[in-house]
Design a protein around this motif. Structure first.
Motif, PDB file in Angstrom:
ATOM      1  N   VAL A  28      -2.830 -34.759 -18.754  1.00 22.09           N
ATOM      2  CA  VAL A  28      -2.640 -34.241 -20.119  1.00 22.09           C
ATOM      3  C   VAL A  28      -3.245 -32.846 -20.227  1.00 22.09           C
ATOM      4  O   VAL A  28      -2.640 -31.936 -20.808  1.00 22.09           O
ATOM      5  CB  VAL A  28      -3.242 -35.187 -21.177  1.00 22.09           C
ATOM      6  N   PHE A  29      -4.427 -32.657 -19.666  1.00 23.58           N
ATOM      7  CA  PHE A  29      -5.050 -31.331 -19.704  1.00 23.58           C
ATOM      8  C   PHE A  29      -4.221 -30.294 -18.940  1.00 23.58           C
ATOM      9  O   PHE A  29      -4.075 -29.151 -19.387  1.00 23.58           O
ATOM     10  CB  PHE A  29      -6.479 -31.377 -19.174  1.00 23.58           C
ATOM     11  N   LEU A  30      -3.661 -30.684 -17.806  1.00 26.64           N
ATOM     12  CA  LEU A  30      -2.792 -29.769 -17.057  1.00 26.64           C
ATOM     13  C   LEU A  30      -1.528 -29.439 -17.858  1.00 26.64           C
ATOM     14  O   LEU A  30      -1.069 -28.290 -17.867  1.00 26.64           O
ATOM     15  CB  LEU A  30      -2.414 -30.361 -15.701  1.00 26.64           C
ATOM     16  N   ALA A  31      -0.979 -30.434 -18.544  1.00 27.80           N
ATOM     17  CA  ALA A  31       0.200 -30.205 -19.389  1.00 27.80           C
ATOM     18  C   ALA A  31      -0.132 -29.207 -20.499  1.00 27.80           C
ATOM     19  O   ALA A  31       0.674 -28.329 -20.811  1.00 27.80           O
ATOM     20  CB  ALA A  31       0.699 -31.525 -19.978  1.00 27.80           C
ATOM     21  N   ALA A  32      -1.316 -29.328 -21.081  1.00 24.18           N
ATOM     22  CA  ALA A  32      -1.732 -28.390 -22.135  1.00 24.18           C
ATOM     23  C   ALA A  32      -1.855 -26.978 -21.576  1.00 24.18           C
ATOM     24  O   ALA A  32      -1.471 -26.004 -22.234  1.00 24.18           O
ATOM     25  CB  ALA A  32      -3.051 -28.838 -22.757  1.00 24.18           C
ATOM     26  N   PHE A  33      -2.375 -26.861 -20.377  1.00 25.50           N
ATOM     27  CA  PHE A  33      -2.501 -25.554 -19.738  1.00 25.50           C
ATOM     28  C   PHE A  33      -1.128 -24.918 -19.541  1.00 25.50           C
ATOM     29  O   PHE A  33      -0.905 -23.754 -19.892  1.00 25.50           O
ATOM     30  CB  PHE A  33      -3.240 -25.697 -18.404  1.00 25.50           C
ATOM     31  N   VAL A  34      -0.188 -25.687 -19.027  1.00 25.89           N
ATOM     32  CA  VAL A  34       1.165 -25.176 -18.795  1.00 25.89           C
ATOM     33  C   VAL A  34       1.853 -24.870 -20.127  1.00 25.89           C
ATOM     34  O   VAL A  34       2.533 -23.845 -20.266  1.00 25.89           O
ATOM     35  CB  VAL A  34       1.992 -26.183 -17.958  1.00 25.89           C
ATOM     36  N   ASP A  35       1.648 -25.732 -21.118  1.00 24.28           N
ATOM     37  CA  ASP A  35       2.275 -25.549 -22.428  1.00 24.28           C
ATOM     38  C   ASP A  35       1.823 -24.246 -23.085  1.00 24.28           C
ATOM     39  O   ASP A  35       2.569 -23.641 -23.850  1.00 24.28           O
ATOM     40  CB  ASP A  35       1.956 -26.733 -23.342  1.00 24.28           C
ATOM     41  N   PHE A  58       1.785 -34.782 -25.448  1.00 25.36           N
ATOM     42  CA  PHE A  58       0.677 -34.742 -26.400  1.00 25.36           C
ATOM     43  C   PHE A  58       0.800 -35.770 -27.516  1.00 25.36           C
ATOM     44  O   PHE A  58      -0.085 -35.858 -28.371  1.00 25.36           O
ATOM     45  CB  PHE A  58       0.551 -33.331 -26.974  1.00 25.36           C
ATOM     46  N   GLY A  59       1.887 -36.540 -27.485  1.00 27.33           N
ATOM     47  CA  GLY A  59       2.054 -37.633 -28.427  1.00 27.33           C
ATOM     48  C   GLY A  59       1.917 -38.970 -27.713  1.00 27.33           C
ATOM     49  O   GLY A  59       0.923 -39.681 -27.863  1.00 27.33           O
ATOM     50  N   VAL A  60       2.900 -39.288 -26.891  1.00 28.95           N
ATOM     51  CA  VAL A  60       2.935 -40.588 -26.216  1.00 28.95           C
ATOM     52  C   VAL A  60       1.805 -40.732 -25.191  1.00 28.95           C
ATOM     53  O   VAL A  60       1.104 -41.754 -25.180  1.00 28.95           O
ATOM     54  CB  VAL A  60       4.310 -40.830 -25.550  1.00 28.95           C
ATOM     55  N   ALA A  61       1.618 -39.729 -24.337  1.00 26.80           N
ATOM     56  CA  ALA A  61       0.620 -39.858 -23.265  1.00 26.80           C
ATOM     57  C   ALA A  61      -0.803 -40.077 -23.804  1.00 26.80           C
ATOM     58  O   ALA A  61      -1.474 -41.032 -23.384  1.00 26.80           O
ATOM     59  CB  ALA A  61       0.680 -38.650 -22.321  1.00 26.80           C
ATOM     60  N   PRO A  62      -1.311 -39.257 -24.743  1.00 21.05           N
ATOM     61  CA  PRO A  62      -2.658 -39.508 -25.254  1.00 21.05           C
ATOM     62  C   PRO A  62      -2.773 -40.819 -26.045  1.00 21.05           C
ATOM     63  O   PRO A  62      -3.784 -41.518 -25.960  1.00 21.05           O
ATOM     64  CB  PRO A  62      -2.947 -38.315 -26.165  1.00 21.05           C
ATOM     65  N   ALA A  63      -1.718 -41.148 -26.803  1.00 21.95           N
ATOM     66  CA  ALA A  63      -1.750 -42.390 -27.582  1.00 21.95           C
ATOM     67  C   ALA A  63      -1.801 -43.607 -26.654  1.00 21.95           C
ATOM     68  O   ALA A  63      -2.579 -44.538 -26.875  1.00 21.95           O
ATOM     69  CB  ALA A  63      -0.529 -42.463 -28.506  1.00 21.95           C
ATOM     70  N   ALA A  91      -2.446 -51.284 -32.205  1.00 20.96           N
ATOM     71  CA  ALA A  91      -1.049 -50.902 -31.967  1.00 20.96           C
ATOM     72  C   ALA A  91      -0.525 -50.033 -33.108  1.00 20.96           C
ATOM     73  O   ALA A  91       0.179 -49.042 -32.871  1.00 20.96           O
ATOM     74  CB  ALA A  91      -0.184 -52.155 -31.800  1.00 20.96           C
ATOM     75  N   VAL A  92      -0.883 -50.371 -34.333  1.00 20.07           N
ATOM     76  CA  VAL A  92      -0.426 -49.602 -35.492  1.00 20.07           C
ATOM     77  C   VAL A  92      -0.967 -48.172 -35.441  1.00 20.07           C
ATOM     78  O   VAL A  92      -0.230 -47.209 -35.667  1.00 20.07           O
ATOM     79  CB  VAL A  92      -0.837 -50.304 -36.815  1.00 20.07           C
ATOM     80  N   PHE A  93      -2.238 -48.005 -35.113  1.00 21.30           N
ATOM     81  CA  PHE A  93      -2.817 -46.667 -35.028  1.00 21.30           C
ATOM     82  C   PHE A  93      -2.185 -45.861 -33.892  1.00 21.30           C
ATOM     83  O   PHE A  93      -2.008 -44.648 -34.009  1.00 21.30           O
ATOM     84  CB  PHE A  93      -4.338 -46.733 -34.862  1.00 21.30           C
ATOM     85  N   THR A  94      -1.850 -46.526 -32.813  1.00 18.25           N
ATOM     86  CA  THR A  94      -1.181 -45.871 -31.691  1.00 18.25           C
ATOM     87  C   THR A  94       0.181 -45.348 -32.112  1.00 18.25           C
ATOM     88  O   THR A  94       0.524 -44.182 -31.872  1.00 18.25           O
ATOM     89  CB  THR A  94      -1.042 -46.845 -30.508  1.00 18.25           C
ATOM     90  N   ILE A  95       0.966 -46.198 -32.751  1.00 16.32           N
ATOM     91  CA  ILE A  95       2.313 -45.831 -33.189  1.00 16.32           C
ATOM     92  C   ILE A  95       2.261 -44.795 -34.312  1.00 16.32           C
ATOM     93  O   ILE A  95       3.076 -43.864 -34.344  1.00 16.32           O
ATOM     94  CB  ILE A  95       3.120 -47.079 -33.624  1.00 16.32           C
ATOM     95  N   LEU A  96       1.296 -44.918 -35.221  1.00 17.67           N
ATOM     96  CA  LEU A  96       1.144 -43.942 -36.301  1.00 17.67           C
ATOM     97  C   LEU A  96       0.910 -42.546 -35.732  1.00 17.67           C
ATOM     98  O   LEU A  96       1.524 -41.575 -36.178  1.00 17.67           O
ATOM     99  CB  LEU A  96      -0.016 -44.332 -37.223  1.00 17.67           C
ATOM    100  N   TYR A  97       0.046 -42.450 -34.736  1.00 17.13           N
ATOM    101  CA  TYR A  97      -0.239 -41.159 -34.110  1.00 17.13           C
ATOM    102  C   TYR A  97       1.042 -40.558 -33.501  1.00 17.13           C
ATOM    103  O   TYR A  97       1.346 -39.382 -33.714  1.00 17.13           O
ATOM    104  CB  TYR A  97      -1.324 -41.310 -33.042  1.00 17.13           C
ATOM    105  N   GLY A 149      -3.274 -33.722 -29.257  1.00 15.05           N
ATOM    106  CA  GLY A 149      -3.227 -34.463 -27.997  1.00 15.05           C
ATOM    107  C   GLY A 149      -4.439 -34.211 -27.127  1.00 15.05           C
ATOM    108  O   GLY A 149      -4.979 -35.134 -26.512  1.00 15.05           O
ATOM    109  N   VAL A 150      -4.877 -32.971 -27.078  1.00 10.08           N
ATOM    110  CA  VAL A 150      -6.070 -32.645 -26.300  1.00 10.08           C
ATOM    111  C   VAL A 150      -7.301 -33.305 -26.930  1.00 10.08           C
ATOM    112  O   VAL A 150      -8.148 -33.871 -26.223  1.00 10.08           O
ATOM    113  CB  VAL A 150      -6.244 -31.116 -26.173  1.00 10.08           C
ATOM    114  N   LEU A 151      -7.398 -33.280 -28.260  1.00  7.66           N
ATOM    115  CA  LEU A 151      -8.544 -33.926 -28.929  1.00  7.66           C
ATOM    116  C   LEU A 151      -8.526 -35.442 -28.726  1.00  7.66           C
ATOM    117  O   LEU A 151      -9.579 -36.055 -28.503  1.00  7.66           O
ATOM    118  CB  LEU A 151      -8.548 -33.579 -30.417  1.00  7.66           C
ATOM    119  N   MET A 152      -7.347 -36.040 -28.789  1.00  8.08           N
ATOM    120  CA  MET A 152      -7.242 -37.486 -28.571  1.00  8.08           C
ATOM    121  C   MET A 152      -7.645 -37.820 -27.138  1.00  8.08           C
ATOM    122  O   MET A 152      -8.355 -38.800 -26.891  1.00  8.08           O
ATOM    123  CB  MET A 152      -5.813 -37.963 -28.852  1.00  8.08           C
TER     124      MET A 152
END
Length: 179
Positions: A49-56, A85-90, A106-112, A141-144
């Motif tokens: 996820v951190f590498l994805a943020a760097f590339v993004d 930054f949505g599915v992967a961190p959740a 599960a609800v908090f995961t899907i809400l995010y 996503g980075v904060l999560m």
């Protein structure tokens, strides 16, 4: 002569798609993060996820610098961001902690994830005026993901609160200056 022409053509195509290549790299890293989470390799998922943020950070800048911005690139970036930054961190937080809470986890995961998707859709249909409306999904996503690293140091319920706050911040209407 033929080889030179082919090389020129290839270089022009690479230049024209440089931003999209970075975006697809972001998507790939997010997809690998999801797969790592599913295999129980949660620390690897964090790294991805951190590498994805760097590339993004660079895909939009490359598109602007090379004057190759496109509607396709904008949509592709959003599709990549929802994965990275949505599915992967959740999913990482679900596997790392939220599953212990049962249905509320599960609800908090899907809400995010849902708030992240809403935020990206809203971004895609609004004018780009130098400001973000709400917290960008990349930051959320980075904060999560950082939250996952803090699990040993805070009460488990605080991470449900983190997911809720990040969700509401993503769909908020406050303005943040782009950097």
């Amino acid at each position: 002569m033929f080889l030179s022409d082919y090389l020129d053509y290839t270089l022009k195509k690479l230049k024209a798609n440089a931003a999209n290549i970075l975006t697809m790299t972001n998507l790939s890293l997010g997809g690998f993060s999801v797969l790592a989470t599913l295999k129980g390799q949660l620390h690897m998922s964090v790294l991805l996820v951190f590498l994805a943020a760097f590339v993004d950070r660079f895909d939009g800048a490359v598109a602007r610098k090379m004057n190759i911005e496109s509607e396709l690139g904008k949509q592709l970036d959003s599709m990549s961001d929802i994965v990275s930054f949505g599915v992967a961190p959740a999913l990482l937080m679900y596997q790392g902690l939220f599953y212990e809470f049962g249905a509320p986890g599960a609800v908090f995961t899907i809400l995010y994830i849902a708030c992240g998707a809403f935020r990206l859709a809203r971004f895609n249909i609004t004018e780009n005026n130098g400001y973000f409306a709400g917290l960008p999904i990349t930051a959320a996503g980075v904060l999560m993901t950082l939250g996952y690293l803090a699990i040993p140091y805070f009460p488990p319920q605080s991470f449900m609160f983190l997911a809720l706050i990040l969700s509401f911040l993503m769909v908020g209407t406050f303005k943040l200056k782009k950097i």
